[in-house]
Design an enzyme around this catalytic site. Structure first.
Site, PDB file in Angstrom:
ATOM      1  N   ARG A   8      27.364  -4.486  -1.297  1.00 35.13           N
ATOM      2  CA  ARG A   8      27.357  -3.363  -0.231  1.00 35.13           C
ATOM      3  C   ARG A   8      26.580  -4.068   0.868  1.00 35.13           C
ATOM      4  O   ARG A   8      26.645  -3.627   2.432  1.00 35.13           O
ATOM      5  CB  ARG A   8      25.657  -2.500  -0.588  1.00 35.13           C
ATOM      6  CG  ARG A   8      26.488  -1.060  -1.695  1.00 35.13           C
ATOM      7  CD  ARG A   8      25.418  -0.710  -1.668  1.00 35.13           C
ATOM      8  NE  ARG A   8      23.873  -0.852  -2.813  1.00 35.13           N
ATOM      9  CZ  ARG A   8      23.331  -0.219  -2.814  1.00 35.13           C
ATOM     10  NH1 ARG A   8      23.673   1.242  -3.604  1.00 35.13           N
ATOM     11  NH2 ARG A   8      21.955  -0.995  -3.894  1.00 35.13           N
ATOM     12  N   CYS A   9      27.221  -5.085   0.829  1.00 30.46           N
ATOM     13  CA  CYS A   9      26.929  -5.685   2.522  1.00 30.46           C
ATOM     14  C   CYS A   9      28.094  -5.987   3.453  1.00 30.46           C
ATOM     15  O   CYS A   9      29.033  -5.747   2.850  1.00 30.46           O
ATOM     16  CB  CYS A   9      26.183  -7.625   1.774  1.00 30.46           C
ATOM     17  SG  CYS A   9      26.608  -8.613   3.698  1.00 30.46           S
ATOM     18  N   GLY A  10      28.093  -5.865   4.867  1.00 31.86           N
ATOM     19  CA  GLY A  10      29.253  -6.207   5.318  1.00 31.86           C
ATOM     20  C   GLY A  10      29.930  -7.319   5.511  1.00 31.86           C
ATOM     21  O   GLY A  10      30.643  -7.358   5.470  1.00 31.86           O
ATOM     22  N   ALA A  49      30.987  -8.422   2.782  1.00 29.46           N
ATOM     23  CA  ALA A  49      31.974  -8.011   1.331  1.00 29.46           C
ATOM     24  C   ALA A  49      33.325  -7.813   1.520  1.00 29.46           C
ATOM     25  O   ALA A  49      34.017  -8.349   0.918  1.00 29.46           O
ATOM     26  CB  ALA A  49      30.979  -6.802   0.720  1.00 29.46           C
ATOM     27  N   GLN A  57      20.930  -4.963  -1.183  1.00 26.92           N
ATOM     28  CA  GLN A  57      22.102  -4.950  -0.941  1.00 26.92           C
ATOM     29  C   GLN A  57      23.700  -4.620  -2.368  1.00 26.92           C
ATOM     30  O   GLN A  57      25.036  -4.956  -1.984  1.00 26.92           O
ATOM     31  CB  GLN A  57      23.044  -5.173   0.284  1.00 26.92           C
ATOM     32  CG  GLN A  57      22.674  -5.420   1.650  1.00 26.92           C
ATOM     33  CD  GLN A  57      23.216  -5.662   2.525  1.00 26.92           C
ATOM     34  OE1 GLN A  57      23.632  -6.351   2.805  1.00 26.92           O
ATOM     35  NE2 GLN A  57      23.089  -5.185   3.806  1.00 26.92           N
TER      36      GLN A  57
END
Length: 163
Positions: A37-39, A41, A72
């Site tokens: 759920r991290c940018g 990713a 995340q």
């Protein structure tokens, strides 16, 4: 603890399917703390391409699922796998169950790696990368913002495989 115990070849991770993963002597490994759920990713695709490009030569990417930065990542292996599949339809490199990369519950590999690099070389966020050589040495590290297909990553992987 003796020096042998503090060698990455003795560190084991548990993969999403419950099987163990050992950093094997003779293999080059890019250890990346991941969070679906991290940018960052979006890097899953590039990590897969890097893995595919060099896997036959003795290289692997190891994705280390972590909630150490902003929670995340999902708690359950099934949810982690499903979220990663949503980000990148085909991930064949190994992904671990949740693993602490900092704090009181830090995984022994990450405690060892932190001692191998300067304070700047320690994970500050998700998708921090450590390149481990065939002999188990920590060759270098790359920040979260470094694209896995950046020339400096490719050059480091190729040099590690040539040694």
């Amino acid at each position: 603890m003796n020096m042998q115990t503090n060698h990455p070849n003795n560190f084991s991770f548990t993969l999403l399917d419950g099987t163990p993963f050992h950093i094997c002597n003779g293999q080059v490994v890019l250890v990346v703390n991941t969070a679906s759920r991290c940018g960052f990713a979006r890097q899953f695709d590039a990590l897969q391409k890097l893995h595919d490009r060099y896997h036959a030569d003795g290289f692997t990417v190891l994705g280390v699922s972590s909630q150490s930065f902003g929670k995340q990542e999902f708690d359950k292996a099934y949810d982690i796998a499903a979220a990663i599949k949503n980000k990148c339809s085909t991930v064949t490199f190994p992904i671990t169950e949740l693993t602490a990369v900092r704090g009181k519950a830090i995984h022994p590999f990450y405690a060892w790696a932190a001692a191998q690099v300067s304070l700047l070389g320690r994970p500050k966020w998700n998708f921090h990368k450590y390149l481990i050589g065939k002999n188990g040495a920590c060759i270098t590290w790359f920040s979260s913002a470094t694209d896995p297909l950046a020339p400096k990553v490719i050059e480091a992987v190729e040099a590690a495989l040539a040694n």
